[in-house]
Design a protein around this motif. Structure first.
Motif, PDB file in Angstrom:
ATOM      1  N   HIS A 184      -5.583 -10.499   1.174  1.00 15.49           N
ATOM      2  CA  HIS A 184      -5.130 -11.007  -0.123  1.00 15.49           C
ATOM      3  C   HIS A 184      -6.277 -11.721  -0.824  1.00 15.49           C
ATOM      4  N   PHE A 185      -6.178 -11.822  -2.149  1.00 16.64           N
ATOM      5  CA  PHE A 185      -7.204 -12.449  -2.959  1.00 16.64           C
ATOM      6  C   PHE A 185      -6.704 -13.740  -3.569  1.00 16.64           C
ATOM      7  N   SER A 186      -7.642 -14.623  -3.902  1.00 17.07           N
ATOM      8  CA  SER A 186      -7.300 -15.751  -4.755  1.00 17.07           C
ATOM      9  C   SER A 186      -7.055 -15.224  -6.162  1.00 17.07           C
ATOM     10  N   LYS A 187      -6.407 -16.013  -6.981  1.00 19.28           N
ATOM     11  CA  LYS A 187      -6.036 -15.568  -8.331  1.00 19.28           C
ATOM     12  C   LYS A 187      -7.262 -15.164  -9.143  1.00 19.28           C
ATOM     13  N   ASP A 188      -8.369 -15.891  -8.980  1.00 23.51           N
ATOM     14  CA  ASP A 188      -9.586 -15.597  -9.743  1.00 23.51           C
ATOM     15  C   ASP A 188     -10.446 -14.522  -9.092  1.00 23.51           C
ATOM     16  N   GLY A 189     -10.043 -14.036  -7.917  1.00 21.93           N
ATOM     17  CA  GLY A 189     -10.772 -12.978  -7.243  1.00 21.93           C
ATOM     18  C   GLY A 189     -12.048 -13.438  -6.557  1.00 21.93           C
ATOM     19  N   LYS A 190     -12.303 -14.743  -6.526  1.00 18.25           N
ATOM     20  CA  LYS A 190     -13.553 -15.250  -5.948  1.00 18.25           C
ATOM     21  C   LYS A 190     -13.482 -15.459  -4.437  1.00 18.25           C
ATOM     22  N   LYS A 191     -12.267 -15.449  -3.895  1.00 17.81           N
ATOM     23  CA  LYS A 191     -12.098 -15.590  -2.446  1.00 17.81           C
ATOM     24  C   LYS A 191     -11.183 -14.479  -1.937  1.00 17.81           C
ATOM     25  N   ILE A 192     -11.460 -14.058  -0.711  1.00 17.51           N
ATOM     26  CA  ILE A 192     -10.612 -13.069  -0.056  1.00 17.51           C
ATOM     27  C   ILE A 192     -10.151 -13.654   1.266  1.00 17.51           C
ATOM     28  N   PHE A 193      -8.890 -13.388   1.611  1.00 14.58           N
ATOM     29  CA  PHE A 193      -8.274 -13.927   2.820  1.00 14.58           C
ATOM     30  C   PHE A 193      -7.841 -12.748   3.696  1.00 14.58           C
ATOM     31  N   ILE A 194      -8.287 -12.731   4.929  1.00 12.65           N
ATOM     32  CA  ILE A 194      -7.991 -11.628   5.850  1.00 12.65           C
ATOM     33  C   ILE A 194      -7.453 -12.213   7.142  1.00 12.65           C
ATOM     34  N   ASN A 195      -6.256 -11.772   7.565  1.00 16.23           N
ATOM     35  CA  ASN A 195      -5.779 -12.235   8.876  1.00 16.23           C
ATOM     36  C   ASN A 195      -5.898 -11.113   9.893  1.00 16.23           C
ATOM     37  N   VAL A 239      -6.801 -16.540  10.157  1.00 14.18           N
ATOM     38  CA  VAL A 239      -7.065 -16.136   8.781  1.00 14.18           C
ATOM     39  C   VAL A 239      -8.513 -16.490   8.443  1.00 14.18           C
ATOM     40  N   TYR A 240      -9.258 -15.480   7.987  1.00 16.89           N
ATOM     41  CA  TYR A 240     -10.669 -15.640   7.636  1.00 16.89           C
ATOM     42  C   TYR A 240     -10.792 -15.714   6.124  1.00 16.89           C
ATOM     43  N   ILE A 241     -11.498 -16.736   5.641  1.00 23.87           N
ATOM     44  CA  ILE A 241     -11.663 -16.940   4.203  1.00 23.87           C
ATOM     45  C   ILE A 241     -13.111 -16.632   3.834  1.00 23.87           C
ATOM     46  N   TYR A 242     -13.310 -15.631   2.962  1.00 24.46           N
ATOM     47  CA  TYR A 242     -14.638 -15.212   2.520  1.00 24.46           C
ATOM     48  C   TYR A 242     -14.779 -15.391   1.020  1.00 24.46           C
ATOM     49  N   GLU A 243     -16.011 -15.703   0.580  1.00 20.43           N
ATOM     50  CA  GLU A 243     -16.283 -15.608  -0.855  1.00 20.43           C
ATOM     51  C   GLU A 243     -16.638 -14.155  -1.151  1.00 20.43           C
ATOM     52  N   THR A 244     -16.415 -13.715  -2.385  1.00 19.75           N
ATOM     53  CA  THR A 244     -16.524 -12.285  -2.684  1.00 19.75           C
ATOM     54  C   THR A 244     -17.792 -11.894  -3.443  1.00 19.75           C
ATOM     55  N   GLU A 245     -18.767 -12.808  -3.509  1.00 23.56           N
ATOM     56  CA  GLU A 245     -20.037 -12.443  -4.142  1.00 23.56           C
ATOM     57  C   GLU A 245     -20.985 -11.859  -3.097  1.00 23.56           C
ATOM     58  N   LEU A 246     -21.223 -12.621  -2.017  1.00 23.63           N
ATOM     59  CA  LEU A 246     -22.093 -12.148  -0.932  1.00 23.63           C
ATOM     60  C   LEU A 246     -21.302 -11.863   0.341  1.00 23.63           C
ATOM     61  N   PHE A 247     -19.986 -12.101   0.301  1.00 27.44           N
ATOM     62  CA  PHE A 247     -19.076 -11.877   1.426  1.00 27.44           C
ATOM     63  C   PHE A 247     -19.489 -12.691   2.664  1.00 27.44           C
TER      64      PHE A 247
END
Length: 296
Positions: A57-68, A74-82
């Motif tokens: 799933h993504f944050s509303k602004d698309g800047k973070k991604i959440f993967i379980n 649950v792993y939280i990544y930023e989506t610029e450099l991952f």
């Protein structure tokens, strides 16, 4: 509505896929990693090394991604450099369940087992803290599914039987909808080991018509389209008159009154994904993945 079928450039064996909020990237879950692809070419951009990932799933602004993954972390990544920013893990007092989850303005919302009870808890990222959102004492949560606006999950609670719990994202309000006895009986006893997929269908179809799913048997008639097959996925489009039903053997495109628009032979289907613009469907398969372009 017209459908243009073409073979996808890459074979994608994935139980769960998702488009980024801006539709520029396509994420597929593999057994030992999550592959990020360009949505147009399906060429790999980067691989995220998470084993046994389950949902994205993504944050509303698309800047973070959440993967379980299947251990509940649950792993939280930023989506610029991952790059990974944080990992939420189970503790002795709070065991994160292996289930879907959702992200809203409050934070990351997860099902948690605590002292043999199940609660929906929110991890508040800015405060690095947990809050209990709803307690389902004496219950078992059988399945959860969601779209961008609504969270729906099945709860089984002793003598109350099974019901759908509905939460409009960011509203904080939970509503209970009792399943009809006929639907509950069929999903448990006639479908046996297929009940998980059947519940997926029930909760997704609720988006089409509350009465259809929660009040009568007509939903059972609609499922007769795929009565002898294993349902892999059901997608209900938001802005167009379309339902995508993926089974182990084919993908069925129907209108929201279940009129079949197209029946496509796709052996060994795993899942279907529709983009936010709702003009592209990608079918993941063990054999040949398909891209379906939608025009009007």
């Amino acid at each position: 509505m017209n459908f243009e079928l073409c073979k996808a450039q890459r074979k994608m064996i994935s139980m769960h896929s998702i488009f980024s909020p801006d539709d520029t990237k396509f994420f597929t879950i593999m057994s030992s990693k999550v592959v990020v692809r360009d949505s147009k070419t399906l060429e790999r951009i980067v691989e995220i090394p998470i084993k046994n990932a389950a949902f994205i799933h993504f944050s509303k602004d698309g800047k973070k991604i959440f993967i379980n993954n299947t251990s509940g972390s649950v792993y939280i990544y930023e989506t610029e450099l991952f790059k990974c920013e944080k990992v939420l893990r189970s503790t002795k007092a709070r065991s994160l369940m292996d289930s879907d989850f959702f992200v809203d303005d409050a934070g990351v919302n997860l099902f948690v087992e605590m002292s043999s009870e199940i609660a929906l808890m929110t991890y508040i990222m800015d405060e690095d803290d947990w809050q209990t959102r709803e307690n389902f004492a004496g219950s078992s949560v059988s399945f959860q599914t969601l779209n961008e606006d609504t969270v729906l999950f099945i709860v089984c609670q002793g003598e109350e039987g099974c019901y759908v719990v509905e939460n409009k994202v960011n509203s904080g309000e939970f509503k209970k909808h009792r399943l009809s006895d006929a639907i509950e009986h069929k999903s448990f006893f006639l479908h046996e080991d297929k009940y998980y997929s059947y519940y997926n269908t029930l909760t997704q179809l609720k988006e089409v018509n509350d009465e259809l799913v929660l009040g009568n048997d007509s939903v059972i008639d609609s499922i007769n389209l795929v009565e002898d097959e294993t349902i892999k996925d059901v997608l209900v489009a938001s802005t167009i008159d379309l339902i995508v039903i993926t089974t182990s053997n084919r993908t069925i495109l129907t209108s929201k009154d279940f009129t079949v628009l197209q029946d496509i032979d796709v052996p060994n289907c795993m899942a279907a994904t529709i983009n936010h613009a709702e003009d592209l469907i990608i079918i993941n398969s063990e054999d040949d993945s398909l891209a379906i372009k939608i025009t009007h």
